[in-house]
Design a protein around this motif. Structure first.
Motif, PDB file in Angstrom:
ATOM      1  N   ALA A 195       0.782  -1.097  -0.037  1.00 10.37           N
ATOM      2  CA  ALA A 195       0.100   0.019   0.058  1.00 10.37           C
ATOM      3  C   ALA A 195       0.796   1.295  -0.047  1.00 10.37           C
ATOM      4  O   ALA A 195       0.510   2.251  -0.256  1.00 10.37           O
ATOM      5  CB  ALA A 195      -0.916  -0.009   1.149  1.00 10.37           C
ATOM      6  N   GLU A 196       2.263   1.163   0.203  1.00 10.12           N
ATOM      7  CA  GLU A 196       2.919   2.206   0.393  1.00 10.12           C
ATOM      8  C   GLU A 196       3.955   2.582  -1.075  1.00 10.12           C
ATOM      9  O   GLU A 196       4.606   3.443  -1.274  1.00 10.12           O
ATOM     10  CB  GLU A 196       4.169   2.107   1.467  1.00 10.12           C
ATOM     11  CG  GLU A 196       3.604   1.963   2.655  1.00 10.12           C
ATOM     12  CD  GLU A 196       4.262   1.681   4.066  1.00 10.12           C
ATOM     13  OE1 GLU A 196       4.220   2.172   5.166  1.00 10.12           O
ATOM     14  OE2 GLU A 196       5.339   0.811   3.851  1.00 10.12           O
ATOM     15  N   ALA A 197       3.728   1.465  -2.050  1.00 11.61           N
ATOM     16  CA  ALA A 197       4.672   1.431  -3.013  1.00 11.61           C
ATOM     17  C   ALA A 197       4.119   2.638  -3.835  1.00 11.61           C
ATOM     18  O   ALA A 197       2.794   2.960  -4.102  1.00 11.61           O
ATOM     19  CB  ALA A 197       4.486   0.079  -3.919  1.00 11.61           C
ATOM     20  N   ARG A 198       5.100   3.302  -4.826  1.00 13.38           N
ATOM     21  CA  ARG A 198       4.590   4.239  -5.729  1.00 13.38           C
ATOM     22  C   ARG A 198       5.770   3.967  -7.118  1.00 13.38           C
ATOM     23  O   ARG A 198       6.581   3.139  -6.903  1.00 13.38           O
ATOM     24  CB  ARG A 198       4.655   5.637  -5.362  1.00 13.38           C
ATOM     25  CG  ARG A 198       6.054   5.960  -4.731  1.00 13.38           C
ATOM     26  CD  ARG A 198       5.991   7.419  -3.960  1.00 13.38           C
ATOM     27  NE  ARG A 198       7.241   7.923  -3.746  1.00 13.38           N
ATOM     28  CZ  ARG A 198       7.526   8.845  -2.912  1.00 13.38           C
ATOM     29  NH1 ARG A 198       6.340   9.616  -2.308  1.00 13.38           N
ATOM     30  NH2 ARG A 198       8.680   9.542  -2.718  1.00 13.38           N
ATOM     31  N   LEU A 199       5.636   4.796  -7.906  1.00  8.18           N
ATOM     32  CA  LEU A 199       6.544   4.541  -8.913  1.00  8.18           C
ATOM     33  C   LEU A 199       7.903   4.473  -8.764  1.00  8.18           C
ATOM     34  O   LEU A 199       8.893   3.656  -9.241  1.00  8.18           O
ATOM     35  CB  LEU A 199       6.231   5.592 -10.227  1.00  8.18           C
ATOM     36  CG  LEU A 199       4.901   5.662 -11.030  1.00  8.18           C
ATOM     37  CD1 LEU A 199       4.704   6.725 -11.777  1.00  8.18           C
ATOM     38  CD2 LEU A 199       4.812   4.234 -11.483  1.00  8.18           C
ATOM     39  N   ASP A 200       8.453   5.333  -7.781  1.00  8.71           N
ATOM     40  CA  ASP A 200       9.751   5.602  -7.487  1.00  8.71           C
ATOM     41  C   ASP A 200      10.079   4.723  -6.116  1.00  8.71           C
ATOM     42  O   ASP A 200      11.185   4.804  -5.521  1.00  8.71           O
ATOM     43  CB  ASP A 200      10.225   7.020  -7.372  1.00  8.71           C
ATOM     44  CG  ASP A 200       9.432   7.824  -6.447  1.00  8.71           C
ATOM     45  OD1 ASP A 200       8.492   7.238  -5.680  1.00  8.71           O
ATOM     46  OD2 ASP A 200      10.182   8.713  -5.952  1.00  8.71           O
TER      47      ASP A 200
END
Length: 263
Positions: A195-200
């Motif tokens: 849930a904390e993941a993003r593109l970078d």
């Protein structure tokens, strides 16, 4: 299981078992704790200054100034953020049950851009057995601690070797240390939940790892009550910490200064 993982788990288990048995034997032998220290207590007050540079990408270097309290008698030793309840000795090896505050661990999402949107990671209280083995050549210290606050639910174990050279009021102490961190510890402080993941910032599950550090402490006794100390060194972070998308450095500086007045 790798050889390193087997070795660290074996050391952790042996240390816990040894310390527990020493405490039981000491309790059976006498109603008073056994210690190498004399019956009179010593205590002191001081001030410490340290530079903190966390491994998280973009984290600022912070200067911390903290009061320091020292107390030592037959039963307990308090030094900085650590409290040792003495558990007796076997020859040159002394044992204790250690409580250590690590409230500076962890982070808030505002501490660095890479942490934006991450849930807060909290510092903790660590508890477990420790030992100190004094030899003519070196002092060997070890500890095996568990997260008493249950935030990370992790464990850690450390082993250090040091030798103090003294000349008049001066002392010089080189130290080599290794610190094993469990997978749960690394995952809590350096992992990224889905849930904390993003593109970078890809999702990341931490693995157990081993940090290595070397440091040098310079001490100066102003008089029989006052002393100054300077610590400098470097810590090499383990692979599973460096592999985290939150981390952009392999090494961390170690630097601190202290003043102590012993009564």
């Amino acid at each position: 299981m790798t050889i390193r993982a087997f070795f660290t788990r074996a050391v952790f288990g042996a240390l816990c078992f040894t310390s527990l048995n020493v405490q039981l034997h000491a309790a059976e032998a006498s109603s008073e704790p056994v210690s190498n220290a004399g019956p009179s207590a010593g205590w002191g007050l001081g001030l410490g200054l340290g530079v903190q540079k966390k491994a998280y990408s973009g984290a600022d270097t912070r200067l911390k100034v903290l009061p320091n309290f020292y107390y030592d008698n037959r039963w307990v030793r308090v030094a900085g953020t650590g409290i040792d309840v003495k558990a007796g000795s076997l020859g040159a090896v002394s044992f204790a049950l250690r409580t250590r505050l690590a409230l500076g661990d962890g982070y808030k999402s505002s501490d660095a851009d890479i942490l934006d949107g991450m849930n807060k990671r909290k510092g903790s209280v660590w508890v477990g057995p420790s030992l100190l083995w004094r030899t003519a050549l070196v002092d060997v210290a070890a500890e095996a601690l568990m997260d008493a606050s249950a935030y990370s639910k992790g464990t850690q174990a450390s082993l250090s070797v040091a030798h103090s050279f003294r000349q008049g009021p001066w002392s010089l102490e080189p130290r080599l240390s290794m610190n094993w961190l469990s997978a749960k510890y690394v995952d809590y402080y350096y992992g990224v939940e889905a849930a904390e993941a993003r593109l970078d910032r890809a999702a990341y599950d931490g693995r157990a790892t081993l940090n290595l550090s070397t440091s040098l402490r310079l001490g100066y006794a102003i008089d029989k009550h006052q002393s100054l100390s300077l610590d400098a060194g470097v810590r090499r972070l383990g692979n599973s910490i460096v592999d985290s998308p939150l981390v952009d450095k392999r090494t961390q500086p170690i630097f601190g200064m202290g003043y102590m007045y012993r009564f």
